[in-house]
Motif scaffolding. Structure first.
Motif, PDB file in Angstrom:
ATOM      1  N   GLY A 190       0.817  -1.208   0.000  1.00 26.80           N
ATOM      2  CA  GLY A 190       0.000   0.000   0.000  1.00 26.80           C
ATOM      3  C   GLY A 190       0.846   1.252   0.000  1.00 26.80           C
ATOM      4  O   GLY A 190       1.679   1.447  -0.881  1.00 26.80           O
ATOM      5  N   ASP A 191       0.678   2.079   1.025  1.00 31.13           N
ATOM      6  CA  ASP A 191       1.386   3.357   1.109  1.00 31.13           C
ATOM      7  C   ASP A 191       2.634   3.303   1.980  1.00 31.13           C
ATOM      8  O   ASP A 191       3.055   4.322   2.529  1.00 31.13           O
ATOM      9  CB  ASP A 191       0.445   4.442   1.639  1.00 31.13           C
ATOM     10  N   GLU A 192       3.214   2.121   2.144  1.00 32.84           N
ATOM     11  CA  GLU A 192       4.470   2.045   2.876  1.00 32.84           C
ATOM     12  C   GLU A 192       5.329   0.893   2.371  1.00 32.84           C
ATOM     13  O   GLU A 192       4.838  -0.049   1.760  1.00 32.84           O
ATOM     14  CB  GLU A 192       4.241   1.938   4.384  1.00 32.84           C
ATOM     15  N   PHE A 193       6.625   1.037   2.601  1.00 35.00           N
ATOM     16  CA  PHE A 193       7.571  -0.015   2.296  1.00 35.00           C
ATOM     17  C   PHE A 193       7.933  -0.707   3.596  1.00 35.00           C
ATOM     18  O   PHE A 193       8.126  -0.050   4.623  1.00 35.00           O
ATOM     19  CB  PHE A 193       8.839   0.555   1.648  1.00 35.00           C
ATOM     20  N   LEU A 194       8.016  -2.019   3.550  1.00 38.16           N
ATOM     21  CA  LEU A 194       8.379  -2.808   4.721  1.00 38.16           C
ATOM     22  C   LEU A 194       9.717  -3.490   4.456  1.00 38.16           C
ATOM     23  O   LEU A 194       9.962  -3.987   3.354  1.00 38.16           O
ATOM     24  CB  LEU A 194       7.302  -3.849   5.021  1.00 38.16           C
TER      25      LEU A 194
ATOM     26  N   VAL B 257       5.321   6.079   2.398  1.00 40.26           N
ATOM     27  CA  VAL B 257       5.522   6.844   1.175  1.00 40.26           C
ATOM     28  C   VAL B 257       5.166   8.301   1.496  1.00 40.26           C
ATOM     29  O   VAL B 257       4.164   8.566   2.161  1.00 40.26           O
ATOM     30  CB  VAL B 257       4.631   6.305   0.031  1.00 40.26           C
ATOM     31  N   ALA B 258       5.993   9.233   1.049  1.00 37.83           N
ATOM     32  CA  ALA B 258       5.744  10.648   1.297  1.00 37.83           C
ATOM     33  C   ALA B 258       4.483  11.096   0.563  1.00 37.83           C
ATOM     34  O   ALA B 258       4.153  10.574  -0.503  1.00 37.83           O
ATOM     35  CB  ALA B 258       6.940  11.480   0.836  1.00 37.83           C
ATOM     36  N   GLU B 259       3.783  12.052   1.152  1.00 38.03           N
ATOM     37  CA  GLU B 259       2.539  12.557   0.547  1.00 38.03           C
ATOM     38  C   GLU B 259       2.781  13.052  -0.884  1.00 38.03           C
ATOM     39  O   GLU B 259       1.964  12.833  -1.766  1.00 38.03           O
ATOM     40  CB  GLU B 259       1.951  13.679   1.398  1.00 38.03           C
ATOM     41  N   LYS B 260       3.912  13.718  -1.106  1.00 40.92           N
ATOM     42  CA  LYS B 260       4.185  14.262  -2.440  1.00 40.92           C
ATOM     43  C   LYS B 260       4.401  13.176  -3.485  1.00 40.92           C
ATOM     44  O   LYS B 260       4.287  13.431  -4.669  1.00 40.92           O
ATOM     45  CB  LYS B 260       5.398  15.195  -2.401  1.00 40.92           C
ATOM     46  N   ALA B 261       4.688  11.941  -3.044  1.00 43.98           N
ATOM     47  CA  ALA B 261       4.940  10.852  -3.988  1.00 43.98           C
ATOM     48  C   ALA B 261       3.715   9.969  -4.229  1.00 43.98           C
ATOM     49  O   ALA B 261       3.753   9.096  -5.081  1.00 43.98           O
ATOM     50  CB  ALA B 261       6.097   9.986  -3.481  1.00 43.98           C
ATOM     51  N   LYS B 262       2.641  10.203  -3.481  1.00 42.66           N
ATOM     52  CA  LYS B 262       1.437   9.386  -3.650  1.00 42.66           C
ATOM     53  C   LYS B 262       0.682   9.816  -4.902  1.00 42.66           C
ATOM     54  O   LYS B 262       0.668  10.997  -5.258  1.00 42.66           O
ATOM     55  CB  LYS B 262       0.527   9.534  -2.428  1.00 42.66           C
TER      56      LYS B 262
ATOM     57  N   GLY C 298      11.037   9.677  -2.546  1.00 36.55           N
ATOM     58  CA  GLY C 298       9.598   9.592  -2.349  1.00 36.55           C
ATOM     59  C   GLY C 298       9.174   8.944  -1.049  1.00 36.55           C
ATOM     60  O   GLY C 298       7.994   8.649  -0.861  1.00 36.55           O
ATOM     61  N   LEU C 299      10.113   8.706  -0.112  1.00 35.28           N
ATOM     62  CA  LEU C 299       9.773   8.073   1.161  1.00 35.28           C
ATOM     63  C   LEU C 299       9.884   9.082   2.302  1.00 35.28           C
ATOM     64  O   LEU C 299      10.704   9.996   2.268  1.00 35.28           O
ATOM     65  CB  LEU C 299      10.685   6.875   1.419  1.00 35.28           C
ATOM     66  N   ASP C 300       9.045   8.910   3.304  1.00 32.83           N
ATOM     67  CA  ASP C 300       8.974   9.824   4.437  1.00 32.83           C
ATOM     68  C   ASP C 300       9.858   9.300   5.568  1.00 32.83           C
ATOM     69  O   ASP C 300       9.409   8.519   6.414  1.00 32.83           O
ATOM     70  CB  ASP C 300       7.526   9.953   4.892  1.00 32.83           C
ATOM     71  N   THR C 301      11.111   9.738   5.608  1.00 31.23           N
ATOM     72  CA  THR C 301      12.061   9.238   6.611  1.00 31.23           C
ATOM     73  C   THR C 301      11.785   9.791   8.005  1.00 31.23           C
ATOM     74  O   THR C 301      12.336   9.285   8.978  1.00 31.23           O
ATOM     75  CB  THR C 301      13.509   9.573   6.208  1.00 31.23           C
TER      76      THR C 301
END
Length: 140
Positions: A36-40, A117-122, A96-99
């Motif tokens: 989804g909206d995150e990387f694991l 995932v960062a909002e700007k990359a969605k 594009g990831l929210d660190t």
């Protein structure tokens, strides 16, 4: 000039690079996927004391360090196959990831990172105005 080759030395050098040595253990195995909206990301670190785990983020680089202590020299070991020492692994993350919102959990010998995932990359929709004055949303 003649050069001697020693296939056993070359094989030994190769196995040290792949499997590591007692002084320089191999890197920790890792799995990574998007959900989804995150990387694991999961790292296998069995037998590591959670107090020795260290997770640092600098810019878009995540560094994971863990330590498995050396064996007690008083023990009379029959087998000692598990690598010991400091383990380290770096992940280079995309822009594009929210660190700032990475979550980490260590359970049953597995360190799990959830990187949103960062909002700007969605993906988002952009409205386009037609000449006839009607608006229609299209996927970006």
């Amino acid at each position: 000039m003649l050069m001697r080759t020693d296939p056993f030395r070359d094989l030994d050098r190769f196995t040290q690079q792949v499997f590591g040595t007692a002084a320089r253990p191999t890197v920790m195995p890792m799995d990574a996927w998007r959900d989804g909206d995150e990387f694991l990301v999961e790292f296998d670190l069995p037998g590591i004391d959670p107090k020795t785990l260290d997770l640092d983020i600098e810019r878009n680089v995540v560094t994971v360090k863990a330590t498995r202590p050396q064996l007690d020299s008083e023990r009379s070991m029959i087998a000692a196959e598990r690598p010991r020492g400091v383990f380290s692994r770096q992940l280079f993350l995309g822009e594009g990831l929210d660190t700032d919102h990475i979550r980490a959990d260590y359970t049953d010998g597995v360190l799990r990172l959830a990187i949103p995932v960062a909002e700007k990359a969605k993906p988002r929709k952009i409205e386009i105005e037609h000449r006839n004055g009607k608006r229609q949303a299209i996927d970006a």
